[in-house]
Design a protein around this motif. Sequence first.
Motif, PDB file in Angstrom:
ATOM      1  N   ASP A  89       0.828  -1.203   0.000  1.00  0.00           N
ATOM      2  CA  ASP A  89       0.000   0.000   0.000  1.00  0.00           C
ATOM      3  C   ASP A  89       0.866   1.258   0.000  1.00  0.00           C
ATOM      4  N   ARG A  90       2.094   1.124   0.510  1.00  0.00           N
ATOM      5  CA  ARG A  90       3.017   2.256   0.555  1.00  0.00           C
ATOM      6  C   ARG A  90       3.812   2.364  -0.745  1.00  0.00           C
ATOM      7  N   GLY A  91       3.676   1.375  -1.621  1.00  0.00           N
ATOM      8  CA  GLY A  91       4.331   1.434  -2.915  1.00  0.00           C
ATOM      9  C   GLY A  91       5.439   0.428  -3.122  1.00  0.00           C
ATOM     10  N   GLU A  92       5.736  -0.384  -2.106  1.00  0.00           N
ATOM     11  CA  GLU A  92       6.746  -1.430  -2.279  1.00  0.00           C
ATOM     12  C   GLU A  92       6.226  -2.462  -3.276  1.00  0.00           C
ATOM     13  N   THR A  93       7.099  -3.013  -4.094  1.00  0.00           N
ATOM     14  CA  THR A  93       6.650  -4.006  -5.068  1.00  0.00           C
ATOM     15  C   THR A  93       6.228  -5.280  -4.364  1.00  0.00           C
ATOM     16  N   TRP A  94       5.332  -6.005  -4.998  1.00  0.00           N
ATOM     17  CA  TRP A  94       4.901  -7.282  -4.440  1.00  0.00           C
ATOM     18  C   TRP A  94       6.078  -8.235  -4.323  1.00  0.00           C
ATOM     19  N   LYS A  95       6.939  -8.247  -5.329  1.00  0.00           N
ATOM     20  CA  LYS A  95       8.096  -9.141  -5.303  1.00  0.00           C
ATOM     21  C   LYS A  95       8.957  -8.886  -4.075  1.00  0.00           C
ATOM     22  N   SER A  96       9.211  -7.621  -3.789  1.00  0.00           N
ATOM     23  CA  SER A  96      10.013  -7.271  -2.623  1.00  0.00           C
ATOM     24  C   SER A  96       9.314  -7.666  -1.332  1.00  0.00           C
ATOM     25  N   ALA A  97       8.030  -7.342  -1.234  1.00  0.00           N
ATOM     26  CA  ALA A  97       7.273  -7.670  -0.029  1.00  0.00           C
ATOM     27  C   ALA A  97       7.192  -9.184   0.183  1.00  0.00           C
ATOM     28  N   GLU A  98       7.012  -9.898  -0.912  1.00  0.00           N
ATOM     29  CA  GLU A  98       6.965 -11.360  -0.824  1.00  0.00           C
ATOM     30  C   GLU A  98       8.296 -11.928  -0.355  1.00  0.00           C
ATOM     31  N   GLU A  99       9.375 -11.443  -0.939  1.00  0.00           N
ATOM     32  CA  GLU A  99      10.686 -11.984  -0.585  1.00  0.00           C
ATOM     33  C   GLU A  99      11.022 -11.747   0.883  1.00  0.00           C
ATOM     34  N   GLU A 100      10.648 -10.585   1.400  1.00  0.00           N
ATOM     35  CA  GLU A 100      10.897 -10.288   2.809  1.00  0.00           C
ATOM     36  C   GLU A 100      10.145 -11.272   3.706  1.00  0.00           C
ATOM     37  N   LEU A 101       8.910 -11.565   3.343  1.00  0.00           N
ATOM     38  CA  LEU A 101       8.090 -12.449   4.158  1.00  0.00           C
ATOM     39  C   LEU A 101       8.528 -13.905   4.006  1.00  0.00           C
ATOM     40  N   ILE A 102       8.887 -14.294   2.794  1.00  0.00           N
ATOM     41  CA  ILE A 102       9.338 -15.668   2.551  1.00  0.00           C
ATOM     42  C   ILE A 102      10.639 -15.946   3.296  1.00  0.00           C
ATOM     43  N   ALA A 103      11.459 -14.921   3.476  1.00  0.00           N
ATOM     44  CA  ALA A 103      12.701 -15.097   4.242  1.00  0.00           C
ATOM     45  C   ALA A 103      12.406 -15.504   5.678  1.00  0.00           C
ATOM     46  N   GLU A 104      11.245 -15.112   6.184  1.00  0.00           N
ATOM     47  CA  GLU A 104      10.847 -15.459   7.547  1.00  0.00           C
ATOM     48  C   GLU A 104      10.007 -16.730   7.595  1.00  0.00           C
ATOM     49  N   HIS A 105       9.314 -17.021   6.492  1.00  0.00           N
ATOM     50  CA  HIS A 105       8.380 -18.159   6.470  1.00  0.00           C
ATOM     51  C   HIS A 105       8.582 -18.931   5.160  1.00  0.00           C
ATOM     52  N   ALA A 106       9.742 -19.540   5.004  1.00  0.00           N
ATOM     53  CA  ALA A 106      10.079 -20.220   3.750  1.00  0.00           C
ATOM     54  C   ALA A 106       9.098 -21.335   3.417  1.00  0.00           C
ATOM     55  N   ASP A 107       8.557 -21.987   4.427  1.00  0.00           N
ATOM     56  CA  ASP A 107       7.631 -23.091   4.188  1.00  0.00           C
ATOM     57  C   ASP A 107       6.277 -22.627   3.675  1.00  0.00           C
ATOM     58  N   LYS A 108       6.046 -21.311   3.714  1.00  0.00           N
ATOM     59  CA  LYS A 108       4.762 -20.759   3.264  1.00  0.00           C
ATOM     60  C   LYS A 108       4.914 -19.965   1.965  1.00  0.00           C
ATOM     61  N   ALA A 109       6.011 -20.189   1.238  1.00  0.00           N
ATOM     62  CA  ALA A 109       6.307 -19.373   0.055  1.00  0.00           C
ATOM     63  C   ALA A 109       5.165 -19.371  -0.960  1.00  0.00           C
ATOM     64  N   ASP A 110       4.645 -20.534  -1.284  1.00  0.00           N
ATOM     65  CA  ASP A 110       3.582 -20.599  -2.289  1.00  0.00           C
ATOM     66  C   ASP A 110       2.330 -19.870  -1.822  1.00  0.00           C
ATOM     67  N   LEU A 111       2.014 -20.009  -0.550  1.00  0.00           N
ATOM     68  CA  LEU A 111       0.830 -19.348  -0.010  1.00  0.00           C
ATOM     69  C   LEU A 111       1.011 -17.835   0.029  1.00  0.00           C
ATOM     70  N   ILE A 112       2.215 -17.389   0.302  1.00  0.00           N
ATOM     71  CA  ILE A 112       2.492 -15.947   0.321  1.00  0.00           C
ATOM     72  C   ILE A 112       2.348 -15.367  -1.085  1.00  0.00           C
ATOM     73  N   ARG A 113       2.930 -16.039  -2.080  1.00  0.00           N
ATOM     74  CA  ARG A 113       2.822 -15.554  -3.457  1.00  0.00           C
ATOM     75  C   ARG A 113       1.382 -15.603  -3.973  1.00  0.00           C
ATOM     76  N   ALA A 114       0.590 -16.473  -3.382  1.00  0.00           N
ATOM     77  CA  ALA A 114      -0.804 -16.608  -3.822  1.00  0.00           C
ATOM     78  C   ALA A 114      -1.617 -15.362  -3.525  1.00  0.00           C
ATOM     79  N   PHE A 115      -1.171 -14.547  -2.576  1.00  0.00           N
ATOM     80  CA  PHE A 115      -1.944 -13.362  -2.210  1.00  0.00           C
ATOM     81  C   PHE A 115      -2.092 -12.428  -3.411  1.00  0.00           C
ATOM     82  N   ARG A 116      -0.986 -12.102  -4.057  1.00  0.00           N
ATOM     83  CA  ARG A 116      -1.077 -11.226  -5.225  1.00  0.00           C
ATOM     84  C   ARG A 116      -1.766 -11.933  -6.390  1.00  0.00           C
TER      85      ARG A 116
END
Length: 204
Positions: free
Chosen positions: A51-78
């Motif tokens: 919402d602040r303008g960060e790209t989805w790719k960047s936001a996803e990568e930051e979150l996947i770094a913390e929750h690698a086992d949820k990578a597919d589910l995180i990418r599914a949001f966008r």
Amino acid sequence: MNDIRHIVFDLGRVLIRWEPDIPYRRLIPDEAARNHFLAEICNHAWLLKTDRGETWKSAEEELIAEHADKADLIRAFRRHHAEMLPGEIEASVILAESLIERGMDVTALTNWAPDTFPEAVKRFPILSRFRGITVSGRVGIVKPDPAIYALHVTTFGLNPAATLFFDDNPVNVEAARKAGWKAEVVTTPEQLRADLEQYGFPAA
């Protein structure tokens, strides 16, 4: 009858349905696990990054770094974002359109990612009827930062004391009041109608 000359609407959960759990009912069938994922991983705080303008790719990568086992589910949001916006809140949209048709100055102020907002504009006609819209992802500021309210005032030439704002988030409403606006929390179309009547705008 009143001193309100400008009405400002938030969009998600005010005029447009926002239900991020819709695709995840399929992706995470277990209700407790689904609720945990949306509350603790792909949650409001994370969504504010895009919402602040960060790209989805960047936001996803930051979150996947913390929750690698949820990578597919995180990418599914966008990937399933459009599905999370199943339609307009029709009764509320009718109220907004009535104000516009009566000649009121109506704008919108929304926390929304810059790439998904144009997709919504194509789907929901109400988004093309406002005099203008401040989209957080385009300006790099999100509610409840006081700067976004000041920017909206400057951009559209509003008088804060003559501005009435509707948002579903009490924190955003309180920030608007601190900015000198009148503001109300929207919970239902019926309550929105009652608040408009309270300020001297009965339904047509």
